[in-house]
Write an enzyme that holds these catalytic residues in place. Structure first.
Site, PDB file in Angstrom:
ATOM      1  N   HIS A   6       0.851  -1.198   0.000  1.00 12.91           N
ATOM      2  CA  HIS A   6       0.000   0.000   0.000  1.00 12.91           C
ATOM      3  C   HIS A   6       0.884   1.245   0.000  1.00 12.91           C
ATOM      4  CE1 HIS A   6      -3.957  -1.977   1.103  1.00 12.91           C
ATOM      5  NE2 HIS A   6      -3.079  -2.964   1.103  1.00 12.91           N
ATOM      6  N   ASN A  50       0.663 -11.860   7.758  1.00 14.36           N
ATOM      7  CA  ASN A  50       1.257 -10.909   6.816  1.00 14.36           C
ATOM      8  C   ASN A  50       0.873  -9.486   7.204  1.00 14.36           C
ATOM      9  OD1 ASN A  50       0.563 -13.478   4.630  1.00 14.36           O
ATOM     10  ND2 ASN A  50       2.628 -12.694   4.800  1.00 14.36           N
ATOM     11  N   ALA A  51       1.860  -8.573   7.170  1.00 10.26           N
ATOM     12  CA  ALA A  51       1.680  -7.156   7.483  1.00 10.26           C
ATOM     13  C   ALA A  51       1.195  -6.930   8.917  1.00 10.26           C
ATOM     14  CB  ALA A  51       0.736  -6.474   6.481  1.00 10.26           C
ATOM     15  N   ASP A  75      -0.885 -19.700  -0.701  1.00  7.91           N
ATOM     16  CA  ASP A  75      -0.315 -19.765  -2.052  1.00  7.91           C
ATOM     17  C   ASP A  75       1.102 -20.313  -2.070  1.00  7.91           C
ATOM     18  OD1 ASP A  75       0.980 -17.661  -0.864  1.00  7.91           O
ATOM     19  OD2 ASP A  75       0.598 -16.214  -2.454  1.00  7.91           O
ATOM     20  N   ILE A 117       3.647 -18.829  -0.921  1.00  8.65           N
ATOM     21  CA  ILE A 117       4.595 -17.712  -0.974  1.00  8.65           C
ATOM     22  C   ILE A 117       4.427 -16.823   0.259  1.00  8.65           C
ATOM     23  CG2 ILE A 117       5.218 -15.622  -2.243  1.00  8.65           C
ATOM     24  CD1 ILE A 117       4.118 -17.308  -4.764  1.00  8.65           C
ATOM     25  N   HIS A 118       3.194 -16.482   0.574  1.00  6.90           N
ATOM     26  CA  HIS A 118       2.930 -15.581   1.701  1.00  6.90           C
ATOM     27  C   HIS A 118       3.190 -16.239   3.054  1.00  6.90           C
ATOM     28  CE1 HIS A 118       0.882 -13.060  -1.256  1.00  6.90           C
ATOM     29  NE2 HIS A 118       0.850 -12.115  -0.353  1.00  6.90           N
ATOM     30  N   ASP A 141      -6.210 -13.002  -2.199  1.00  6.96           N
ATOM     31  CA  ASP A 141      -5.538 -11.696  -2.258  1.00  6.96           C
ATOM     32  C   ASP A 141      -4.995 -11.483  -3.677  1.00  6.96           C
ATOM     33  OD1 ASP A 141      -4.770  -9.242  -1.318  1.00  6.96           O
ATOM     34  OD2 ASP A 141      -3.013  -9.940  -0.225  1.00  6.96           O
ATOM     35  N   GLY A 155       1.081  -9.155  -3.436  1.00  7.40           N
ATOM     36  CA  GLY A 155      -0.177  -9.846  -3.716  1.00  7.40           C
ATOM     37  C   GLY A 155       0.085 -11.168  -4.412  1.00  7.40           C
TER      38      GLY A 155
HETATM   39 ZN    ZN Z   1      -2.997  -6.546   2.513  1.00  5.00          ZN
END
Ligand code: ZN
Length: 441
Positions: A174, A260-261, A293, A295-296, A318, A355
């Protein structure tokens, strides 16, 4: 033939009851695969009570569909989809490109393509943007409501606004220049000036807002949102465990892409993840999105989260607009570029994960292989659980009488290593077949 009008809402033709019976199939029902027939109506687009039709009305189905022992699942629900097929929900075409009407066409195109992947309903998701983007886009992203037209494809269950009230230090992809803070004095006014006041009034086109609850004024804005029927999710946040708990007490019911995040689990401060270990007597444990996925998240992290709170796990893609596009370097927003290599998407400037481009059904297959869950448990994470999270239990995500006849016929392939993959063979929307593998246009 006896009339079956009493259990159908709309008038039916004498020669065409619209009643369809699926047979020789395994129905996904909560935690079991049940060998049972399923009756639906293409006239109402809903699931029927087969026993009632057979015994009370002695009516024969107009069509019998033999599924050859395959799985019949409720249609899949993706609560975090940023775009696909080259279209981005967060980008309004310029006036030269057709402006808002081009945007509306892009949304329709995504809906018609997406349904073939088994996703029969979803939340079109906006990343953090300037207020003008929300105010232009949101009127096109609300739930389709009474429009029950199978030819339109996948159906929006309302928009997911992921931001812009997010932590600048957990921004992910973002753009920090558009992130905002609600502000302690008039937090809801600040949200209204961003999303547009009419978009925060019930019935709102917004179904879910992701925010960072530790931002000044964030907590006090939550009750106004929930009272307008908008669910609030914790995400892109520096919240401590205590702050996250306060957010749940204020009305948050979800965690956006868990792990994540956000701060990682620390043994002295378990952070947002700690909510999954909190006794249900203390708070209502939140739902949580998981991007399976490969990856995340590490498969083991997914397994830990699922073991901690199996009823809350919601698989999300996502995925963004490059889903389904060839590998290469693509323009992103504000002059940045994004690199796509297979399912991996990274920002060119800093290598951050940008993403995903995975399909939801592949997330279900990954989840099945990584966690040792059963088939119905894996499918539940994209059907019944997201439906419950959105307050749509009994309408979406289940095969109960009266629910929408949004269905997926799934085959299961197994490779030499014993890895299982779901394959979407057929998709039905509102009781009408809209996709069959091998017969694609
Ligand atoms: Zn996000």
């Amino acid at each position: 033939m006896p009339s079956i009008v009493p259990i159908l809402d709309s008038p039916i033709r004498e020669d065409s009851s619209g009643v369809i019976k699926f047979t020789n199939c395994l129905l996904v029902k909560t935690n079991a695969l049940v060998p049972q027939d399923l009756w639906i109506s293409s006239a109402t687009g809903k699931i029927l009570n087969g026993q009632e039709i057979l015994y009370s009305y002695r009516a024969a189905p107009e069509q019998i569909v033999d599924l050859g022992g395959r799985i019949l699942s409720p249609g899949l629900i993706d609560t975090q989809l940023n775009g696909a097929y080259g279209f981005d929900f967060s980008v309004i075409p310029s006036d030269r490109e057709g402006g808002a009407s081009a945007y509306a066409k892009g949304v329709s195109r995504v809906n018609r393509s997406l349904v073939a992947t088994g996703v029969t309903s979803y939340l079109p998701t906006l990343t953090s943007q300037l207020p003008s983007v929300y105010q232009t886009a949101l009127p096109f992203l609300g739930p389709s409501g009474t429009t029950r037209d199978a030819t339109l494809g996948s159906e929006s269950l309302g928009a997911h606004c992921e931001g812009p009230f997010l932590s600048p230090t957990k921004n992910g992809i973002h753009n920090t220049s558009v992130l905002r803070t609600p502000g302690v004095d008039n937090s809801i006014t600040s949200l209204e000036s961003c999303y547009g006041a009419s978009n925060l009034t019930s019935p709102s086109p917004i179904s879910l807002i992701t925010l960072a609850p530790e931002l000044p004024g964030a907590l006090s804005s939550i009750p106004s949102l929930t009272s307008a029927g908008i669910r609030v999710s914790i995400g892109h946040s520096e919240a401590t465990y205590e702050e996250a708990k306060s957010a749940i007490k204020a009305g948050c019911s979800m965690i956006t892409h868990l792990f994540n995040a956000m701060r990682p689990l620390h043994h002295r401060n378990p952070g947002i993840f700690g909510l999954l270990g909190t006794p249900s007597t203390s708070i209502t444990k939140p739902y949580f999105g998981i991007i399976a996925d490969g990856i995340h998240l590490h498969p083991t992290s997914i397994k830990i989260a699922w073991n901690a709170h199996p009823d809350g796990l919601v698989l999300v893609t996502d995925a963004m607009r490059l889903a389904g596009m060839p590998d290469g370097t693509y323009e992103w927003t504000n002059g940045s570029k994004i690199i796509k290599q297979g399912p991996l998407l990274t920002l060119e400037e800093n290598g951050k994960i940008a993403g995903s481009s995975i399909q939801l059904v592949d997330c279900v297959s990954n989840f099945l292989n990584w966690t040792g869950s059963t088939v119905p448990e894996a499918l539940r994470a994209v059907t019944e659980t997201p439906a419950r999270m959105l307050g749509l239990e009994g309408v979406k995500g289940c095969l109960d009488e009266g629910a929408d006849a949004d269905l997926c016929v799934l085959d299961m392939k197994e490779n030499a290593e014993g890895e299982k993959r779901f394959v979407v063979d057929e998709v039905w929307k509102f009781g009408v077949k809209v996709f069959e593998r091998g017969l694609e246009a």
